[in-house]
Design a protein around this motif. Structure first.
Motif, mmCIF file in Angstrom:
data_model
loop_
_atom_site.group_PDB
_atom_site.id
_atom_site.type_symbol
_atom_site.label_atom_id
_atom_site.label_comp_id
_atom_site.label_asym_id
_atom_site.label_seq_id
_atom_site.Cartn_x
_atom_site.Cartn_y
_atom_site.Cartn_z
ATOM 1 N N GLY A 66 -66.937 7.270 -94.026
ATOM 2 C CA GLY A 66 -67.125 6.162 -92.759
ATOM 3 C C GLY A 66 -67.184 6.742 -91.680
ATOM 4 O O GLY A 66 -67.346 6.165 -90.595
ATOM 5 N N GLY A 67 -66.838 8.015 -91.402
ATOM 6 C CA GLY A 67 -67.091 8.454 -90.292
ATOM 7 C C GLY A 67 -66.078 8.261 -89.029
ATOM 8 O O GLY A 67 -65.121 7.805 -89.537
ATOM 9 N N HIS A 68 -66.570 8.267 -87.803
ATOM 10 C CA HIS A 68 -65.772 7.725 -86.649
ATOM 11 C C HIS A 68 -66.078 6.080 -86.542
ATOM 12 O O HIS A 68 -65.423 5.641 -85.726
ATOM 13 N N ASN A 69 -66.151 5.410 -87.553
ATOM 14 C CA ASN A 69 -66.052 4.011 -87.467
ATOM 15 C C ASN A 69 -64.707 3.219 -87.398
ATOM 16 O O ASN A 69 -64.594 2.076 -87.188
ATOM 17 N N PHE A 70 -63.818 4.125 -87.838
ATOM 18 C CA PHE A 70 -62.555 3.501 -88.087
ATOM 19 C C PHE A 70 -61.338 4.210 -87.264
ATOM 20 O O PHE A 70 -60.349 3.763 -87.194
ATOM 21 N N GLY A 71 -61.848 4.926 -86.156
ATOM 22 C CA GLY A 71 -60.938 5.431 -85.111
ATOM 23 C C GLY A 71 -61.556 6.827 -84.761
ATOM 24 O O GLY A 71 -62.425 7.423 -85.271
ATOM 25 N N ALA A 130 -57.311 7.360 -74.126
ATOM 26 C CA ALA A 130 -58.793 7.019 -73.944
ATOM 27 C C ALA A 130 -59.110 5.464 -74.769
ATOM 28 O O ALA A 130 -59.940 4.975 -74.267
ATOM 29 N N VAL A 131 -58.446 5.582 -75.921
ATOM 30 C CA VAL A 131 -58.946 4.456 -76.764
ATOM 31 C C VAL A 131 -58.033 3.197 -76.178
ATOM 32 O O VAL A 131 -58.600 2.266 -76.176
ATOM 33 N N ALA A 132 -56.953 3.475 -75.719
ATOM 34 C CA ALA A 132 -56.297 2.340 -75.056
ATOM 35 C C ALA A 132 -57.040 1.840 -73.880
ATOM 36 O O ALA A 132 -57.115 0.606 -73.549
ATOM 37 N N TYR A 133 -57.351 2.675 -73.098
ATOM 38 C CA TYR A 133 -58.248 2.269 -71.834
ATOM 39 C C TYR A 133 -59.617 1.530 -72.360
ATOM 40 O O TYR A 133 -59.714 0.399 -71.725
ATOM 41 N N LEU A 190 -64.436 -2.155 -74.464
ATOM 42 C CA LEU A 190 -65.609 -0.936 -74.211
ATOM 43 C C LEU A 190 -65.941 -0.440 -75.525
ATOM 44 O O LEU A 190 -64.756 -0.265 -76.102
ATOM 45 N N PRO A 191 -67.055 -0.334 -75.834
ATOM 46 C CA PRO A 191 -67.340 0.564 -76.997
ATOM 47 C C PRO A 191 -66.842 1.901 -76.974
ATOM 48 O O PRO A 191 -66.949 2.590 -76.018
ATOM 49 N N VAL A 192 -66.285 2.639 -78.010
ATOM 50 C CA VAL A 192 -66.041 4.143 -78.031
ATOM 51 C C VAL A 192 -66.834 4.952 -78.922
ATOM 52 O O VAL A 192 -67.111 4.370 -80.135
ATOM 53 N N GLY A 193 -67.206 6.176 -78.525
ATOM 54 C CA GLY A 193 -68.128 7.280 -78.985
ATOM 55 C C GLY A 193 -67.252 8.553 -79.181
ATOM 56 O O GLY A 193 -66.312 8.591 -78.169
ATOM 57 N N ASP A 213 -54.916 12.956 -89.001
ATOM 58 C CA ASP A 213 -54.365 12.474 -87.931
ATOM 59 C C ASP A 213 -55.418 11.527 -87.233
ATOM 60 O O ASP A 213 -56.594 12.028 -86.798
ATOM 61 N N VAL A 214 -55.304 10.442 -86.906
ATOM 62 C CA VAL A 214 -56.361 9.615 -86.183
ATOM 63 C C VAL A 214 -55.855 8.614 -85.440
ATOM 64 O O VAL A 214 -54.672 7.769 -85.776
ATOM 65 N N VAL A 215 -56.499 8.098 -84.294
ATOM 66 C CA VAL A 215 -56.012 7.241 -83.434
ATOM 67 C C VAL A 215 -56.773 5.857 -83.768
ATOM 68 O O VAL A 215 -58.153 6.077 -83.563
ATOM 69 N N THR A 216 -56.187 5.090 -84.209
ATOM 70 C CA THR A 216 -56.926 3.746 -84.587
ATOM 71 C C THR A 216 -57.255 2.846 -83.352
ATOM 72 O O THR A 216 -56.594 3.017 -82.250
ATOM 73 N N ALA A 217 -57.714 1.672 -83.473
ATOM 74 C CA ALA A 217 -58.143 0.894 -82.486
ATOM 75 C C ALA A 217 -57.033 -0.040 -81.733
ATOM 76 O O ALA A 217 -57.142 -0.265 -80.612
ATOM 77 N N ASP A 218 -55.844 -0.001 -82.330
ATOM 78 C CA ASP A 218 -54.768 -0.476 -81.786
ATOM 79 C C ASP A 218 -54.078 0.623 -80.846
ATOM 80 O O ASP A 218 -52.644 0.159 -80.359
#
Length: 442
Positions: free
Chosen positions: A183-188, A51-54, A60-63, A157-162
């Protein structure tokens, strides 16, 4: 840095015209509409990564939304990832840790840890999502004894913007670890946490309540503030003013009353002695203070379990000037124009300890939380004057208690913390894919 690309698994995608779209958006907060272009219903870290890759491929912004107690914001016209299907908990009693997936609620963690004589640093409501709560700091039932929930995180475990799925620890990625915890979900998108558990099976807790028509709420607040100066660091408490509607489902002693109460949670053996002065405040409406198993700790606050509309904000205070704060309990009184709830948490103790994360305002002595069951504009007209009265003692705001007020970024972080978060944001999400309302890039 230990990282790998998640398996290319496609999550369920729902668009506005699809059956089930509105149901997937639904959560605990009913007062604010969300309008993403697509919702991805993720069941695994690999599906989150897809979903992040999409989103990244289309800018597109991600929430992210688990339980919907606090809506994500920042996903308008973009991608919303729901994680409620990721609900696995795994407890390791030998290491006193638990692994908690992104959609897990605190009640499940408490239930799974208690057979081993352990407890998480959960909040007051069992239906709240454990991961987002922790990423925002996590002010829990036993906070003054054990600190913020974020302070107990061993790994994420986190999925980052890359599009990378990373296993992040303080040793492997100190900057990202620091930023995620506060920082919450601002980084992945955090897909799983490894958290420390504490050896607690019982506590002394509950509430002592007064009828706001028989006892002056400000007198109760004044007595409470004096009392907090006498208690040990291990005792966690809060003052609350709550208007109860006259509904058949409520206990008779609460129906139609404006209740002022003090809530207490304490693992020591002298709880009854410590709370005795509170009973001298005035005629007691109800008293539920008792020794209880930790599994019953949610009864201390008895937060509502049904979805509803609310808007809230907060102020972290260096001191509580009761005379200046006199208007605050009145927000939940008989003359309030809309139903509102007031809670004032006693801070300090272990909350004041520095930790390797970005949870700010640790020198605060009290946290004032104001909640109005109204739309944004109506709520602001009611809450802003009360918050303005507290401005001389206000050192910031609490991210987890900016319910719908995330569009106001001032005070969420001190300048030094915000500066470092912005630097790390540029490193890990330079395209600002995770556009939370508390934007770190602007």
């Amino acid at each position: 840095m230990d990282s790998n690309t998640a398996d290319a698994t496609e999550p369920l995608a729902l668009r506005p015209a699809d059956p089930g779209f509105e149901e997937e958006l639904a959560g605990f907060q009913t007062g604010f509409a969300q309008s993403p272009a697509v919702v991805f219903a993720a069941s695994s870290a690999a599906e989150v990564a897809a979903a992040v890759a999409y989103a990244a491929a289309r800018d597109l912004p991600v929430g992210v939304q688990a339980t919907g107690h606090g809506l994500p914001g920042g996903a308008e016209g973009g991608v919303l990832i729901t994680t409620k299907r990721m609900d696995r908990v795994s407890v390791d009693p030998a290491s006193r840790t638990a692994r908690v997936q992104a959609g897990v609620r605190w009640g499940q963690v408490v239930a799974d840890a208690q057979p081993y004589g352990l407890a998480p640093l959960n909040g007051s409501a069992p239906g709240v999502g454990a991961v987002s709560y922790t990423l925002g700091g996590g002010l829990g039932i036993l906070a003054r004894e054990f600190g913020y929930a974020a302070d107990q995180v061993r790994a994420l475990d986190v999925v980052t913007a890359d599009g990378q799925l990373r296993h992040v620890t303080r040793e492997s990625d100190p900057g990202l670890y620091w930023a995620l915890l506060g920082g919450g979900h601002n980084f992945g998108v955090v897909t799983e946490l490894e958290i420390g558990l504490v050896p607690v099976t019982r506590l002394y807790g509950g509430s002592i309540a007064f009828d706001g028509r028989e006892v002056d709420p400000v007198a109760v607040l004044r007595a409470y503030e004096r009392w907090t100066r006498t208690v040990p660091d291990g005792l966690t408490s809060s003052f609350a003013a709550v208007p109860y509607p006259d509904l058949p489902g409520l206990p008779p002693h609460l129906r139609g009353r404006h209740v002022v109460s003090v809530r207490v949670a304490y693992t020591g053996d002298d709880g009854a002695r410590l709370v005795a002065p509170l009973r001298e405040t005035g005629p007691v409406l109800a008293d539920s203070l008792r020794v209880m198993p930790y599994a019953d700790s949610h009864t201390i606050h008895s937060d509502p379990a049904f979805p509803h509309t609310y808007y809230g904000d907060s102020a972290v205070l260096s001191e509580l000037d009761v005379e200046a704060a006199a208007a605050v309990p009145a927000l939940a009184g008989a003359d309030a124009p809309v139903m509102s709830v007031v809670q004032i948490n006693h801070l300090g103790g272990a909350l004041a300890r520095r930790a390797p994360n970005s949870v700010p305002h640790r020198d605060g002595r009290f946290l004032v939380r104001l909640l109005a069951m109204a739309d944004r504009d109506t709520a602001r007209e009611l809450l802003d004057p009360a918050l303005a009265r507290l401005a001389p003692w206000t050192i910031g705001r609490a991210l987890n208690f900016a319910f719908g007020a995330g569009d106001r970024t001032e005070g969420l972080y001190d300048p030094e913390t915000r500066k470092r978060l912005a630097e790390l944001k540029s490193e890990y999400d330079p395209a600002n894919l995770f556009r939370r309302n508390y934007n770190l890039t602007g």
